[in-house]
Enzyme design. Structure first.
Site, PDB file in Angstrom:
ATOM      1  N   ARG A  47       0.849  -1.214   0.000  1.00 25.17           N
ATOM      2  CA  ARG A  47       0.000   0.000   0.000  1.00 25.17           C
ATOM      3  C   ARG A  47       0.874   1.251   0.000  1.00 25.17           C
ATOM      4  NH1 ARG A  47      -1.586   2.058   4.505  1.00 25.17           N
ATOM      5  NH2 ARG A  47      -2.179   0.132   5.564  1.00 25.17           N
ATOM      6  N   TYR A  99     -16.295  17.161 -15.671  1.00 27.44           N
ATOM      7  CA  TYR A  99     -16.614  15.731 -15.782  1.00 27.44           C
ATOM      8  C   TYR A  99     -17.638  15.373 -14.693  1.00 27.44           C
ATOM      9  CZ  TYR A  99     -16.227  10.725 -15.247  1.00 27.44           C
ATOM     10  OH  TYR A  99     -16.531   9.393 -15.118  1.00 27.44           O
ATOM     11  N   ASP A 170      -7.283  18.677 -15.498  1.00 29.50           N
ATOM     12  CA  ASP A 170      -7.661  17.320 -15.928  1.00 29.50           C
ATOM     13  C   ASP A 170      -7.282  17.204 -17.403  1.00 29.50           C
ATOM     14  OD1 ASP A 170      -8.977  15.030 -16.825  1.00 29.50           O
ATOM     15  OD2 ASP A 170     -10.744  15.338 -15.558  1.00 29.50           O
ATOM     16  N   LYS A 195      -8.608   5.833 -19.609  1.00 24.78           N
ATOM     17  CA  LYS A 195      -8.928   6.272 -20.961  1.00 24.78           C
ATOM     18  C   LYS A 195      -7.730   6.037 -21.886  1.00 24.78           C
ATOM     19  CE  LYS A 195     -12.622   7.304 -18.718  1.00 24.78           C
ATOM     20  NZ  LYS A 195     -12.940   8.607 -18.170  1.00 24.78           N
TER      21      LYS A 195
HETATM   22  C1  LIG Z   1     -13.369   9.151 -16.942  1.00 28.59           C
HETATM   23  C2  LIG Z   1     -12.953  10.507 -16.530  1.00 28.59           C
HETATM   24  C3  LIG Z   1     -12.691  10.818 -15.192  1.00 28.59           C
HETATM   25  C4  LIG Z   1     -12.876   9.811 -14.070  1.00 28.59           C
HETATM   26  O1  LIG Z   1     -12.033   8.713 -14.209  1.00 28.59           O
HETATM   27  P1  LIG Z   1     -12.401   7.212 -13.694  1.00 28.59           P
HETATM   28  O2  LIG Z   1     -11.189   6.452 -14.071  1.00 28.59           O
HETATM   29  O3  LIG Z   1     -13.657   6.810 -14.404  1.00 28.59           O
HETATM   30  O4  LIG Z   1     -12.620   7.301 -12.225  1.00 28.59           O
HETATM   31  C5  LIG Z   1     -12.279  12.112 -14.891  1.00 28.59           C
HETATM   32  N1  LIG Z   1     -12.153  13.052 -15.844  1.00 28.59           N
HETATM   33  C6  LIG Z   1     -12.402  12.797 -17.152  1.00 28.59           C
HETATM   34  C7  LIG Z   1     -12.230  13.871 -18.164  1.00 28.59           C
HETATM   35  C8  LIG Z   1     -12.811  11.526 -17.539  1.00 28.59           C
HETATM   36  O5  LIG Z   1     -13.074  11.281 -18.825  1.00 28.59           O
END
Ligand SMILES: *Cc1c(COP(=O)(O)O)cnc(C)c1O
Length: 372
Positions: A47, A99, A170, A195
């Site tokens: 961890r 988001y 982000d 992603k």
């Molecule tokens: C999918 C996404 C998130 C959240 O990510 P997870 O891996 O689903 O928790 C945050 N910001 C953007 C722009 C995203 O596309």
């Protein structure tokens, strides 16, 4: 080193005991002490740290040109660590099209602890006007979801600097291949590794990167290690594996997206295409100045209503009806249904994550689905 080289080499360590060229997955949760009681490998308990996570963090820190990274078990866990690191009573300024999962996290989990204003970031005056004495964080997401709005990162940085406010960007949609938030002045960068980093729709993860190591970063490291929303060694391995091809995948994704955007923009059944690479997109000039390419997410509205849009959606064969993005396969979704009853997204809008299939096959599929 250039980004293709970093992507391949910075997340890997040739195994000294076996000569394995690819770093093995270290599943052990605990690590042996030497006779003096020290941990010669630097690892004690998984961890706190793990060889695969360390390699992933080193890789992504270098990709974003930051100094350190903290990997989490999801993008939301990564974003949540930033909110958790703020003093109670702090105020956040976030985009009004943030988001939706992170917006829900602030509104449900941090309600009563943090305050937030959701602002249209294309109006810099209203961002400035939203600043309060207790504002500690401006959250930037560009291009945004699902209207692909573009925020001028440098302009937001200039506003924040005057007031000593942190900026977290982000960078999930653009990836470091197409957008470099630290070079534009951001303090923190966040990714959903689920992603484009993973790139194959088969691993969940998130990561934060910092421009400088400071007390706030120390807090985030503590939240990672002590709250424990860490990725498994296997997940870290999968994300490192995905990132090796990230620069090449992103070029293919963007080239396909540009062709599709142009095709849809000239189609008689399409009302509007939202893609920052199109010259008539309101954020085109900013995108051109702060991005290397325009990415591979796009949205479009079909002339008519929700039923007309769904009609097109249901006729497609190669575009899978599913949420999420960044995988090699093209995905399409009726965004308003995903976002629920209080959505401001047009009901005739479809959002596409453009994949790496052959572009002629994708265009042919769109053409047959749009035929009346
Ligand atoms: C999918 C996404 C998130 C959240 O990510 P997870 O891996 O689903 O928790 C945050 N910001 C953007 C722009 C995203 O596309």
């Amino acid at each position: 080193m250039n980004i293709e080289t970093i992507a391949i080499h910075e997340g890997n360590k040739i195994d000294q005991s076996t000569g394995a060229v690819i770093q093995p997955i270290t599943l052990s949760t605990t690590f042996e002490r030497d006779h003096s009681g020290d941990f010669p490998s630097g690892f004690a308990y998984t961890r706190a740290d793990n060889p695969n996570r360390k390699s992933l963090e080193n890789l992504v820190a270098k990709l974003e040109n930051g100094t350190d990274a903290c990997a989490f078990s999801s993008g939301n866990a990564a974003g949540g660590a930033v909110f958790q690191a703020l003093e109670p009573g702090s105020h956040i300024i976030a985009p009004n099209d943030m988001y939706h999962g992170l917006r829900a996290l602030i509104n449900t989990v941090y309600v009563g602890v943090l305050t937030v204003d959701y602002i249209d970031f294309s109006d810099l005056e209203s961002v400035n006007a939203a600043i309060k004495p207790e504002t500690r964080l401006i959250w930037v997401e560009t291009p945004s979801n699902p209207l692909l709005k573009v925020t001028d990162i440098k302009a937001i940085v200039n506003i924040a600097r005057e007031h000593n406010i942190l900026i977290c960007c982000d960078n999930t949609f653009a990836t470091p291949v197409f957008q470099r938030p630290f070079e534009l002045g951001a303090d923190l960068v966040m990714h959903s590794s689920t992603k484009y980093f993973g790139g194959h729709s088969d691993v969940l993860g998130g990561i934060l990167i910092t421009r400088t190591k400071n007390d706030f970063w120390e807090k985030i490291r503590n939240i990672q290690v002590l709250a424990g929303a860490v990725p498994s060694p296997f997940d870290c391995y999968m994300i490192i594996r995905g990132i090796k091809t990230l620069p090449y995948r992103m070029r293919g994704h963007a080239a396909n997206a540009h062709r599709i955007a142009n095709y849809l923009a000239s189609h008689s059944r399409i009302e509007r295409v939202y893609y920052p690479g199109l010259p008539d997109h309101p954020g085109h000039n900013i995108a051109k100045s702060q991005m290397i390419q325009f990415g591979a997410m796009l949205s479009f509205t079909v002339k008519g209503d929700s039923e007309d849009a769904r009609g097109v959606l249901n006729k497609l064969h190669l575009f899978t009806r599913a949420t999420s993005l960044g995988g090699v396969e093209s995905l399409i979704e009726h965004r308003a249904s995903v976002e629920g009853p209080d959505t401001k997204t047009p009901f005739n809008l479809l959002r596409v994550s453009v994949g790496l299939e052959n572009i002629e096959d994708l265009l042919a599929d769109l053409a047959q689905a749009l035929k009346i």
